[in-house]
Design an enzyme around this catalytic site. Structure first.
Site, PDB file in Angstrom:
ATOM      1  N   CYS A 112       0.841  -1.212   0.000  1.00 15.04           N
ATOM      2  CA  CYS A 112       0.000   0.000   0.000  1.00 15.04           C
ATOM      3  C   CYS A 112       0.868   1.252   0.000  1.00 15.04           C
ATOM      4  O   CYS A 112       1.546   1.548   0.994  1.00 15.04           O
ATOM      5  CB  CYS A 112      -0.914  -0.037   1.221  1.00 15.04           C
TER       6      CYS A 112
ATOM      7  N   CYS B 216       0.064   3.942   2.676  1.00 18.78           N
ATOM      8  CA  CYS B 216       0.421   3.460   4.019  1.00 18.78           C
ATOM      9  C   CYS B 216       1.858   3.832   4.371  1.00 18.78           C
ATOM     10  O   CYS B 216       2.185   4.085   5.539  1.00 18.78           O
ATOM     11  CB  CYS B 216       0.275   1.939   4.102  1.00 18.78           C
TER      12      CYS B 216
END
Length: 309
Positions: A50, A53
């Site tokens: 991600c 993230c």
């Protein structure tokens, strides 16, 4: 900007390891639900693939560390803990929840700018009955330095970067981020960080030290074999080039004191050789080390005795 809270002494002295933990399905009840009975816990659902993230996680960690124990953080890898993610109805990542007294009380999805992260963490602290922190990012900076000294350069770099996002006047964070990149072998990135440091900090000791470490790291990339260079110097003690190369190779091998000794010998033999290369290299090594390092103190004393003899 979220800054370091006062809190009680035990909380203010909490390390990043106490405040931020990797949590699994097996430890969720203990580290999140039970822990939130006494202090709010922010839960970050993330995954290695991600992109957002990678930005949000370090920024949250820096803010939590800066809060000095007024809030804790649990990191949950959704790929490895799908059951918990399902129970919490995590449909996209990053997703962040805040727990207080066993229940989720706040949350958001997606990456946020530093100001909104600060506001979120402050709300969570206040939900738990704590005061909004007010003493700076010193703990986050200390935690990043500890990570770097323990060999976790990647985490240190992420924390330094998050600190810079929140406050670009913390010159030590720029120096730390450059040193973290040097430790990871990302020398071009380290140089970019230093070149991007605000101009008013260019002469700061933290920046000069990072520049010195960068120069030594670039030298290490081209350092020759110590044994061969030692043999060349032993065969011809007057071979100044070989002695300088030997000093650089010794430093690259971690033998800093031995490198200084060779440079002092080169200075003793011919202080003017190659535009004073021995003295220049000595100062580069000294600048890269803490001012109170015994190698620096002894080296400077010996160099001074030669200069003023």
């Amino acid at each position: 900007m979220l800054e370091l809270g006062q809190g009680d002494a035990a909380q203010a002295g909490a390390s990043a390891g106490d405040l931020i933990k990797e949590v699994s399905e097996a430890t969720f009840m203990t580290e999140v639900v039970d822990a939130s009975m006494t202090v709010p816990v922010i839960v970050d659902f993330w995954a290695p693939w991600c992109g957002p993230c990678k930005t949000l996680g370090p920024a949250l960690e820096a803010a939590v560390t800066a809060a000095g124990g007024a809030v804790k953080m649990a990191k949950i890898n959704v790929d490895e803990n799908q059951a918990i993610a399902g129970q919490m109805r995590v449909q996209s990542i990053p997703t962040v929840y805040a727990f207080w007294q066993g229940q989720p009380v706040d949350g958001f999805q997606g990456a946020l700018p530093p100001s909104e992260i600060d506001a979120f963490v402050t709300r969570v602290i206040e939900a738990g009955g704590g005061a909004a922190p007010d003493n700076g990012l010193d703990d986050a900076l200390t935690a990043a330095e500890e990570m770097l000294s323990e060999g976790d350069a990647e985490s240190a770099g992420e924390t330094f970067a998050a600190i810079i996002e929140q406050d670009q006047t913390i010159v030590a964070a720029f120096g730390g981020l450059a040193r973290a990149n040097i430790a990871m072998g990302a020398l071009d990135q380290a140089e970019a960080v230093l070149n991007g440091t605000p101009a008013e900090f260019s002469d700061a000791p933290e920046i000069e030290a990072a520049y010195a470490q960068l120069e030594l790291a670039r030298q290490a990339e081209n350092a020759g074999p110590v044994a061969e260079l030692r043999a060349a110097v032993d065969a011809d003690p007057g071979n100044h080039e070989a002695r300088l190369d030997l000093a650089q190779a010794l430093h690259a091998a971690g033998e800093v004191e031995a490198a200084v000794a060779e440079l002092l010998e080169l200075f003793r033999r011919d202080r003017e050789w190659n535009d004073g290369a021995a003295k220049t290299q000595l100062f580069t090594i000294f600048d890269a080390l803490p001012a109170n390092d015994p190698v620096v103190l002894n080296g400077r004393r010996k160099l001074s005795s030669m200069i003023f003899a």
